[in-house]
Design a protein around this motif. Structure first.
Motif, PDB file in Angstrom:
ATOM      1  N   ILE A  31       7.508-100.470  44.173  1.00  0.00           N
ATOM      2  CA  ILE A  31       6.221-100.781  43.540  1.00  0.00           C
ATOM      3  C   ILE A  31       5.353 -99.521  43.483  1.00  0.00           C
ATOM      4  CG2 ILE A  31       4.190-102.299  43.654  1.00  0.00           C
ATOM      5  CD1 ILE A  31       7.044-103.660  43.323  1.00  0.00           C
ATOM      6  N   LYS A  32       5.540 -98.687  44.487  1.00  0.00           N
ATOM      7  CA  LYS A  32       4.709 -97.501  44.668  1.00  0.00           C
ATOM      8  C   LYS A  32       4.553 -96.688  43.382  1.00  0.00           C
ATOM      9  CE  LYS A  32       4.340 -93.781  48.082  1.00  0.00           C
ATOM     10  NZ  LYS A  32       4.826 -92.598  47.342  1.00  0.00           N
ATOM     11  N   ASP A  33       5.684 -96.365  42.747  1.00  0.00           N
ATOM     12  CA  ASP A  33       5.628 -95.480  41.578  1.00  0.00           C
ATOM     13  C   ASP A  33       5.908 -96.196  40.261  1.00  0.00           C
ATOM     14  OD1 ASP A  33       5.073 -93.237  43.171  1.00  0.00           O
ATOM     15  OD2 ASP A  33       7.207 -93.008  43.638  1.00  0.00           O
ATOM     16  N   MET A  34       5.823 -97.510  40.308  1.00  0.00           N
ATOM     17  CA  MET A  34       6.149 -98.304  39.120  1.00  0.00           C
ATOM     18  C   MET A  34       5.405 -97.857  37.868  1.00  0.00           C
ATOM     19  SD  MET A  34       6.212-102.353  39.531  1.00  0.00           S
ATOM     20  CE  MET A  34       6.939-103.170  38.135  1.00  0.00           C
ATOM     21  N   ALA A  35       4.144 -97.457  38.071  1.00  0.00           N
ATOM     22  CA  ALA A  35       3.316 -97.098  36.921  1.00  0.00           C
ATOM     23  C   ALA A  35       3.862 -95.878  36.191  1.00  0.00           C
ATOM     24  CB  ALA A  35       1.875 -96.854  37.373  1.00  0.00           C
ATOM     25  N   LYS A  36       4.397 -94.917  36.913  1.00  0.00           N
ATOM     26  CA  LYS A  36       4.894 -93.728  36.225  1.00  0.00           C
ATOM     27  C   LYS A  36       6.413 -93.634  36.151  1.00  0.00           C
ATOM     28  CE  LYS A  36       3.595 -90.774  40.194  1.00  0.00           C
ATOM     29  NZ  LYS A  36       2.871 -91.614  41.122  1.00  0.00           N
ATOM     30  N   ASN A  37       7.104 -94.453  36.901  1.00  0.00           N
ATOM     31  CA  ASN A  37       8.552 -94.325  36.981  1.00  0.00           C
ATOM     32  C   ASN A  37       9.265 -95.516  36.318  1.00  0.00           C
ATOM     33  OD1 ASN A  37      11.234 -94.222  37.851  1.00  0.00           O
ATOM     34  ND2 ASN A  37      10.679 -93.171  39.740  1.00  0.00           N
ATOM     35  N   THR A  38       9.878 -95.267  35.162  1.00  0.00           N
ATOM     36  CA  THR A  38      10.545 -96.354  34.427  1.00  0.00           C
ATOM     37  C   THR A  38      11.740 -96.896  35.202  1.00  0.00           C
ATOM     38  OG1 THR A  38      10.485 -94.628  32.752  1.00  0.00           O
ATOM     39  CG2 THR A  38      10.816 -96.883  31.993  1.00  0.00           C
ATOM     40  N   ALA A  39      12.421 -96.030  35.936  1.00  0.00           N
ATOM     41  CA  ALA A  39      13.589 -96.480  36.701  1.00  0.00           C
ATOM     42  C   ALA A  39      13.174 -97.538  37.725  1.00  0.00           C
ATOM     43  CB  ALA A  39      14.248 -95.298  37.396  1.00  0.00           C
ATOM     44  N   ASP A  40      12.088 -97.272  38.433  1.00  0.00           N
ATOM     45  CA  ASP A  40      11.602 -98.236  39.416  1.00  0.00           C
ATOM     46  C   ASP A  40      11.198 -99.550  38.742  1.00  0.00           C
ATOM     47  OD1 ASP A  40      12.044 -96.612  41.545  1.00  0.00           O
ATOM     48  OD2 ASP A  40       9.972 -95.959  41.804  1.00  0.00           O
TER      49      ASP A  40
ATOM     50  N   GLY B 148       3.672-104.652  48.770  1.00  0.00           N
ATOM     51  CA  GLY B 148       3.101-103.324  48.570  1.00  0.00           C
ATOM     52  C   GLY B 148       2.309-103.132  47.292  1.00  0.00           C
ATOM     53  N   VAL B 149       1.785-104.227  46.737  1.00  0.00           N
ATOM     54  CA  VAL B 149       0.921-104.077  45.561  1.00  0.00           C
ATOM     55  C   VAL B 149      -0.457-103.605  46.029  1.00  0.00           C
ATOM     56  CG1 VAL B 149      -0.235-105.280  43.684  1.00  0.00           C
ATOM     57  CG2 VAL B 149       2.158-105.794  44.199  1.00  0.00           C
ATOM     58  N   GLU B 150      -0.831-102.425  45.577  1.00  0.00           N
ATOM     59  CA  GLU B 150      -2.093-101.842  46.032  1.00  0.00           C
ATOM     60  C   GLU B 150      -3.136-101.733  44.931  1.00  0.00           C
ATOM     61  OE1 GLU B 150      -1.291 -98.071  47.888  1.00  0.00           O
ATOM     62  OE2 GLU B 150      -0.162 -98.965  49.547  1.00  0.00           O
ATOM     63  N   THR B 151      -2.690-101.622  43.682  1.00  0.00           N
ATOM     64  CA  THR B 151      -3.644-101.359  42.601  1.00  0.00           C
ATOM     65  C   THR B 151      -3.588-102.444  41.516  1.00  0.00           C
ATOM     66  OG1 THR B 151      -2.065-100.103  41.259  1.00  0.00           O
ATOM     67  CG2 THR B 151      -3.292 -98.869  42.921  1.00  0.00           C
TER      68      THR B 151
ATOM     69  N   GLY C  51       0.081-107.449  49.492  1.00  0.00           N
ATOM     70  CA  GLY C  51      -0.225-106.016  49.439  1.00  0.00           C
ATOM     71  C   GLY C  51      -1.701-105.756  49.650  1.00  0.00           C
ATOM     72  N   TYR C  52      -2.009-104.482  49.828  1.00  0.00           N
ATOM     73  CA  TYR C  52      -3.388-104.093  50.111  1.00  0.00           C
ATOM     74  C   TYR C  52      -4.342-104.469  48.979  1.00  0.00           C
ATOM     75  CZ  TYR C  52      -1.425-101.142  53.870  1.00  0.00           C
ATOM     76  OH  TYR C  52      -0.776-100.670  54.978  1.00  0.00           O
ATOM     77  N   TYR C  53      -3.815-104.629  47.768  1.00  0.00           N
ATOM     78  CA  TYR C  53      -4.692-105.021  46.669  1.00  0.00           C
ATOM     79  C   TYR C  53      -5.470-106.288  47.050  1.00  0.00           C
ATOM     80  CZ  TYR C  53      -6.421-106.649  42.199  1.00  0.00           C
ATOM     81  OH  TYR C  53      -7.242-107.093  41.203  1.00  0.00           O
ATOM     82  N   PHE C  54      -4.772-107.241  47.642  1.00  0.00           N
ATOM     83  CA  PHE C  54      -5.466-108.447  48.080  1.00  0.00           C
ATOM     84  C   PHE C  54      -6.033-108.285  49.482  1.00  0.00           C
ATOM     85  CE2 PHE C  54      -2.972-110.387  44.650  1.00  0.00           C
ATOM     86  CZ  PHE C  54      -4.031-110.965  43.960  1.00  0.00           C
ATOM     87  N   SER C  55      -5.182-107.819  50.392  1.00  0.00           N
ATOM     88  CA  SER C  55      -5.674-107.634  51.755  1.00  0.00           C
ATOM     89  C   SER C  55      -4.686-106.873  52.625  1.00  0.00           C
ATOM     90  CB  SER C  55      -5.953-108.998  52.400  1.00  0.00           C
ATOM     91  OG  SER C  55      -6.232-108.839  53.773  1.00  0.00           O
ATOM     92  N   ARG C  56      -5.224-106.097  53.533  1.00  0.00           N
ATOM     93  CA  ARG C  56      -4.427-105.539  54.613  1.00  0.00           C
ATOM     94  C   ARG C  56      -4.147-106.648  55.618  1.00  0.00           C
ATOM     95  NH1 ARG C  56      -4.425 -99.704  55.277  1.00  0.00           N
ATOM     96  NH2 ARG C  56      -5.273 -98.914  53.323  1.00  0.00           N
TER      97      ARG C  56
END
Ligand code: C2E
Ligand code: MG
Ligand code: MG
Ligand code: MG
Length: 288
Positions: free
Chosen positions: A203-212, A234-237, A254-259
């Motif tokens: 999930i970390k690099d999903m925005a920039k990484n097509t493979a992920d 691990g959804v943060e954004t 994920g942190y987007y909702f809560s730690r």
């Protein structure tokens, strides 16, 4: 000259290696001597259904605060406990701690609880954990046991047997950190599980990484085909949330909702999020 240890034999470890061994031993010793009933506790991280905007459950995450070592990360002390043979005692304490908080939760919220695979190969140990849950008066369908794939592979047949045993009691099973181990389609199909949790590394690099992004899509398809629930870790954004929602994935942790939260904060979080839309009521106390 090689350094000499106390018995006079040469020591060839690099200083770094030496340090890490000393640290591991120190950790093991602290863990053995610790007053675990006082020092161990759990935090709870919500798992949110974004289609209904509700907290569905909480994952219990182990915490250890030692007066000398301070806060020790669970990745470290769980591994140490597995090696030192204290994982059974530790898990029992954590489960009891989690169940105690759970008694305050609404009935429709489940507990997701990490199980070290070492415990799975002991029926007597699993039976003990099941008894603790029964005695706490918690329905088995409110508990999900999370296991990771790496350790399943080491003792496959025995673990499978144990997973069937757990499920026969009405508990659900999740394969945690999915995608980081040996996952293959044929082997996932053989596992008696109810859900997959996609590892947060994808999930970390999903925005920039097509493979992920493609990997996450593939796992989502796999879940649909095998009729498994799929939790995204691990959804943060906002952007990451959008990307996984586009793949029709709606169970998010994920942190987007809560730690991870202390028990009271976790309960409050669920109460606020799951609260029915407020009815219009006129009250003198609501002047503000
Ligand atoms: P896990 O079971 O995969 O738990 C999720 C981990 O990801 C937690 O780390 C959580 O705090 C972290 N996390 C959640 N959302 C996010 C996010 O948006 N961004 C980032 N960067 N991290 C996020 P934690 O609490 O440090 O636990 C680490 C691991 O330790 C767990 O991974 C699990 O493998 C193990 N662990 C924790 N508690 C227990 C336990 O009671 N028993 C066993 N056997 N293992 C445990
Ligand atoms: Mg987990
Ligand atoms: Mg995980
Ligand atoms: Mg993990």
């Amino acid at each position: 000259f090689a350094k000499q240890n106390t018995k006079g034999a040469p020591v060839f470890f690099s200083e770094k290696h030496e340090n890490s061994i000393r640290d591991a031993l120190a950790l093991e010793q602290r863990l053995t001597e610790a007053d675990l009933e006082k020092e161990l506790y759990v935090e709870f991280q919500p798992i949110v259904d974004t289609q209904h905007n509700r907290v569905k459950g909480f994952e219990a995450l182990a915490r250890w605060y030692n007066p000398v070592l301070g806060q020790v990360p669970p990745d470290e002390f769980i591994k140490t406990a597995e090696q030192a043979g204290s994982i059974r005692v530790l898990t029992t304490l954590l489960l009891q701690c989690a169940l105690k908080s759970m008694k305050n939760w609404p009935e429709d919220i489940y507990l997701s609880f990490n199980l070290s695979a070492i415990l799975l190969s002991s029926t007597s140990c699993m039976q003990r954990l099941i008894t603790i849950i029964e005695e706490a008066g918690i329905a088995p369908n409110r508990i999900v046991f999370e296991i990771t794939e790496t350790m399943i592979m080491q003792d496959f047949d025995r673990v499978i047997e144990s997973l069937h045993y757990i499920r026969s009691h009405g508990f659900a099973l999740a394969l945690d950190d999915f995608g980081t181990g040996y996952s293959s389609l044929s082997y996932v199909q053989k596992l008696p599980i109810d859900r997959l949790k996609i590892d947060r590394s994808f999930i970390k690099d999903m925005a920039k990484n097509t493979a992920d992004r493609n990997i996450v899509r593939t796992i989502a398809d796999l879940c649909r085909n095998l009729d498994l629930d799929c939790v995204v870790e691990g959804v943060e954004t906002e952007r990451q949330l959008q990307l996984v929602t586009d793949l029709d994935l709606h169970y998010i942790q994920g942190y987007y909702f809560s730690r991870p939260l202390a028990p009271a904060a976790a309960l409050a979080f669920a109460q606020v999020m799951n609260e029915k839309p407020p009815e219009k009521k006129v009250s003198n106390q609501n002047r503000w």
